[in-house]
Write a protein that holds these residues in place. Sequence first.
Motif, PDB file in Angstrom:
ATOM      1  N   THR A  92      46.643  43.333  41.000  1.00  0.00           N
ATOM      2  CA  THR A  92      47.748  43.641  40.102  1.00  0.00           C
ATOM      3  C   THR A  92      47.179  43.544  38.681  1.00  0.00           C
ATOM      4  N   VAL A  93      48.022  43.750  37.671  1.00  0.00           N
ATOM      5  CA  VAL A  93      47.516  43.872  36.302  1.00  0.00           C
ATOM      6  C   VAL A  93      46.801  42.601  35.814  1.00  0.00           C
ATOM      7  N   ASP A  94      47.275  41.436  36.237  1.00  0.00           N
ATOM      8  CA  ASP A  94      46.610  40.180  35.855  1.00  0.00           C
ATOM      9  C   ASP A  94      45.157  40.177  36.346  1.00  0.00           C
ATOM     10  N   THR A  95      44.959  40.633  37.573  1.00  0.00           N
ATOM     11  CA  THR A  95      43.617  40.664  38.184  1.00  0.00           C
ATOM     12  C   THR A  95      42.694  41.611  37.416  1.00  0.00           C
ATOM     13  N   TRP A  96      43.235  42.775  37.054  1.00  0.00           N
ATOM     14  CA  TRP A  96      42.481  43.777  36.287  1.00  0.00           C
ATOM     15  C   TRP A  96      42.068  43.214  34.916  1.00  0.00           C
ATOM     16  N   LEU A  97      42.989  42.519  34.249  1.00  0.00           N
ATOM     17  CA  LEU A  97      42.672  41.949  32.934  1.00  0.00           C
ATOM     18  C   LEU A  97      41.634  40.830  33.042  1.00  0.00           C
ATOM     19  N   LEU A  98      41.808  39.941  34.018  1.00  0.00           N
ATOM     20  CA  LEU A  98      40.853  38.827  34.184  1.00  0.00           C
ATOM     21  C   LEU A  98      39.463  39.355  34.531  1.00  0.00           C
ATOM     22  N   TRP A  99      39.416  40.401  35.343  1.00  0.00           N
ATOM     23  CA  TRP A  99      38.137  41.033  35.704  1.00  0.00           C
ATOM     24  C   TRP A  99      37.426  41.519  34.439  1.00  0.00           C
ATOM     25  N   ASN A 100      38.150  42.232  33.595  1.00  0.00           N
ATOM     26  CA  ASN A 100      37.566  42.788  32.371  1.00  0.00           C
ATOM     27  C   ASN A 100      37.262  41.713  31.331  1.00  0.00           C
ATOM     28  N   LEU A 101      38.157  40.742  31.203  1.00  0.00           N
ATOM     29  CA  LEU A 101      37.931  39.660  30.229  1.00  0.00           C
ATOM     30  C   LEU A 101      36.690  38.849  30.582  1.00  0.00           C
ATOM     31  N   SER A 102      36.438  38.695  31.889  1.00  0.00           N
ATOM     32  CA  SER A 102      35.305  37.859  32.334  1.00  0.00           C
ATOM     33  C   SER A 102      34.022  38.669  32.534  1.00  0.00           C
ATOM     34  N   GLY A 103      34.064  39.945  32.154  1.00  0.00           N
ATOM     35  CA  GLY A 103      32.891  40.784  32.355  1.00  0.00           C
ATOM     36  C   GLY A 103      32.581  41.014  33.824  1.00  0.00           C
ATOM     37  N   GLY A 104      33.636  41.111  34.647  1.00  0.00           N
ATOM     38  CA  GLY A 104      33.462  41.385  36.080  1.00  0.00           C
ATOM     39  C   GLY A 104      33.110  40.162  36.914  1.00  0.00           C
ATOM     40  N   LYS A 105      33.173  38.965  36.322  1.00  0.00           N
ATOM     41  CA  LYS A 105      32.829  37.744  37.091  1.00  0.00           C
ATOM     42  C   LYS A 105      34.002  37.225  37.926  1.00  0.00           C
ATOM     43  N   LEU A 106      35.244  37.453  37.460  1.00  0.00           N
ATOM     44  CA  LEU A 106      36.410  36.904  38.157  1.00  0.00           C
ATOM     45  C   LEU A 106      37.197  38.009  38.857  1.00  0.00           C
ATOM     46  N   HIS A 107      37.381  37.846  40.172  1.00  0.00           N
ATOM     47  CA  HIS A 107      38.288  38.726  40.909  1.00  0.00           C
ATOM     48  C   HIS A 107      39.351  37.823  41.532  1.00  0.00           C
ATOM     49  N   ILE A 108      40.374  37.509  40.710  1.00  0.00           N
ATOM     50  CA  ILE A 108      41.362  36.491  41.106  1.00  0.00           C
ATOM     51  C   ILE A 108      42.779  36.956  40.745  1.00  0.00           C
ATOM     52  N   THR A 109      43.748  36.307  41.373  1.00  0.00           N
ATOM     53  CA  THR A 109      45.149  36.420  40.965  1.00  0.00           C
ATOM     54  C   THR A 109      45.737  35.026  41.102  1.00  0.00           C
ATOM     55  N   ASP A 110      47.012  34.874  40.727  1.00  0.00           N
ATOM     56  CA  ASP A 110      47.641  33.562  40.946  1.00  0.00           C
ATOM     57  C   ASP A 110      48.728  33.710  41.995  1.00  0.00           C
ATOM     58  N   VAL A 111      49.283  32.577  42.424  1.00  0.00           N
ATOM     59  CA  VAL A 111      50.272  32.586  43.517  1.00  0.00           C
ATOM     60  C   VAL A 111      51.513  33.395  43.166  1.00  0.00           C
ATOM     61  N   SER A 112      51.925  33.387  41.885  1.00  0.00           N
ATOM     62  CA  SER A 112      53.160  34.090  41.516  1.00  0.00           C
ATOM     63  C   SER A 112      52.998  35.601  41.686  1.00  0.00           C
ATOM     64  N   ASN A 113      51.856  36.137  41.276  1.00  0.00           N
ATOM     65  CA  ASN A 113      51.605  37.573  41.439  1.00  0.00           C
ATOM     66  C   ASN A 113      51.328  37.938  42.896  1.00  0.00           C
ATOM     67  N   ALA A 114      50.584  37.078  43.594  1.00  0.00           N
ATOM     68  CA  ALA A 114      50.291  37.347  45.017  1.00  0.00           C
ATOM     69  C   ALA A 114      51.586  37.441  45.818  1.00  0.00           C
ATOM     70  N   SER A 115      52.582  36.623  45.419  1.00  0.00           N
ATOM     71  CA  SER A 115      53.840  36.589  46.179  1.00  0.00           C
ATOM     72  C   SER A 115      54.672  37.854  45.994  1.00  0.00           C
ATOM     73  N   ARG A 116      54.206  38.787  45.142  1.00  0.00           N
ATOM     74  CA  ARG A 116      54.945  40.036  44.910  1.00  0.00           C
ATOM     75  C   ARG A 116      54.269  41.242  45.564  1.00  0.00           C
ATOM     76  N   THR A 117      53.281  41.012  46.413  1.00  0.00           N
ATOM     77  CA  THR A 117      52.510  42.125  46.979  1.00  0.00           C
ATOM     78  C   THR A 117      53.017  42.595  48.334  1.00  0.00           C
ATOM     79  N   MET A 118      53.801  41.776  49.025  1.00  0.00           N
ATOM     80  CA  MET A 118      54.221  42.040  50.416  1.00  0.00           C
ATOM     81  C   MET A 118      53.037  41.838  51.381  1.00  0.00           C
ATOM     82  N   LEU A 119      51.968  41.190  50.881  1.00  0.00           N
ATOM     83  CA  LEU A 119      50.778  40.932  51.706  1.00  0.00           C
ATOM     84  C   LEU A 119      50.509  39.434  51.832  1.00  0.00           C
TER      85      LEU A 119
END
Length: 496
Positions: free
Chosen positions: A163-190
């Motif tokens: 989701t957008v948080d993951t995309w921003l963290l990926w870019n902010l960290s120079g591709g080092k972080l591929h993460i999300t948090d529980v609040s965003n994960a809970s909106r994926t239906m996965l």
Amino acid sequence: MSRYILALDQGTTSSRAIVFNEQGRAVATAQKEYPQIYPQPGWVEHNPTDIWSSQISVATEAIARAGIHSADIAAIGVTNQRETTLIWDRKTGQPIYNAIVWQCRRTADRCEQLKGEGHAADIRAKTGLVVDAYFSGTKAAWILDHVPGSRERAARGELCFGTVDTWLLWNLSGGKLHITDVSNASRTMLYNIHTQQWDADMLKLLNVPAEMLPEVKPSSLAYGETDPQLFGVAIPLAGIAGDQQAATFGQTCFTPGMVKNTYGTGCFMLMNTGKRAVESLGGLLTTIGWRVGDETIYALEGSVFIAGAAVQWLRDELGLISNSAESEGLAKSVSDAGGVYVVPAFVGLGAPHWDGYARGAIVGLTRGSNRAQIVRATLESIAYQTRDVVEVMVKDAGLKLEALRVDGGVTANAWLMQFQADMLGVPVQVPATAETTALGAAYLAGLAVGYWQSPTQIAAQWQVAQSYEPRMNADQRDSLYRGWQKAVERSKAWAE
């Protein structure tokens, strides 16, 4: 030396950045709109590069406007438009398709198919969500189905979903972080909100490979640092929450039963239900609010599709007002709406009705009905829809509503806020800090790095700018509300 927290608030139509001080006050703000893409009716996309470039530019601008150095930023917190879905190349960082926005309805048929196959109850039990094109899972599957070769690449671990948080963290960290948090994960239906893991059954059902999923983290944690090239120094990345959960945290709704309502285009209402994931029998969503340390807080959520957008409709389509502020004066100019009710079901009805075939209606018109009454009835509809959600929330959770904490543009209308208090029979409280979404992200980041010591310290900072106390008697309140319920019934199942 003073230190600050930088909050990045990536929204549906614009990216914002706000620098906060220790008192939770905004020191500097920068905002930039970016283009919306509508490939065909009901489809909504964003260019992922636009999301990133607008967000990093406002971050730099906010720091400059605050007159501080990047080294003065103790941490960065991120909050985001939820459910919007991106897939990109793990090596190059290049998106394989545009971001599919939360509003996009392209997977509605797939969702109807899932319901027809009898999966709705299982999906709700595990994810807390209703089966709807709103959520990310079917969007991710759609991209994989429509970009040649992407399914095979995803299975080989060459692609990243986020989701957008993951995309921003990926870019902010120079591709080092591929993460999300529980609040965003809970909106994926996965994501299974009870086990707090990606759910193997959901992944199989929606055909999304586990190899592309981000790691799920608490909402408040030092995840890593920014690429030093971005700001000249490495800044801790330390807080993530979806926008509505962030606003609930920013409103310091830390006790079970506390509720916030954000009045924007629509309304998003969340009730803290504590460590208990309350199953809704009344059409609300069960979602994760946040996780701080090892404590997960759950919430009930109700979404009203049209709130502030109804006022824009009065202005842009009907020409009854020339600006939003004018609606307040007109509403005050009449003693009541003269029995007129406006049901703004322009795109169907959201919680707790979930009727996609409902359509807008004006009922109770007489020869004497006038412009002011129609404007007033439109404003009243926002308060009635909020009560619809509150009634179900209180019943589902078995918790009493003591007050409603509110934010968003519509809260500037004092007449409407008073009517809202009258309709609910509880105080409606507008906070001193209007930027509650960004503030929630700042608080989560600050807690992770010790900038603030505890939620108790944060809660003590929350201040009321204006409290509206109920003045209407219960008989009048309930009589008006019964009229609303009759009007809503007339609007349902209208479209074929």
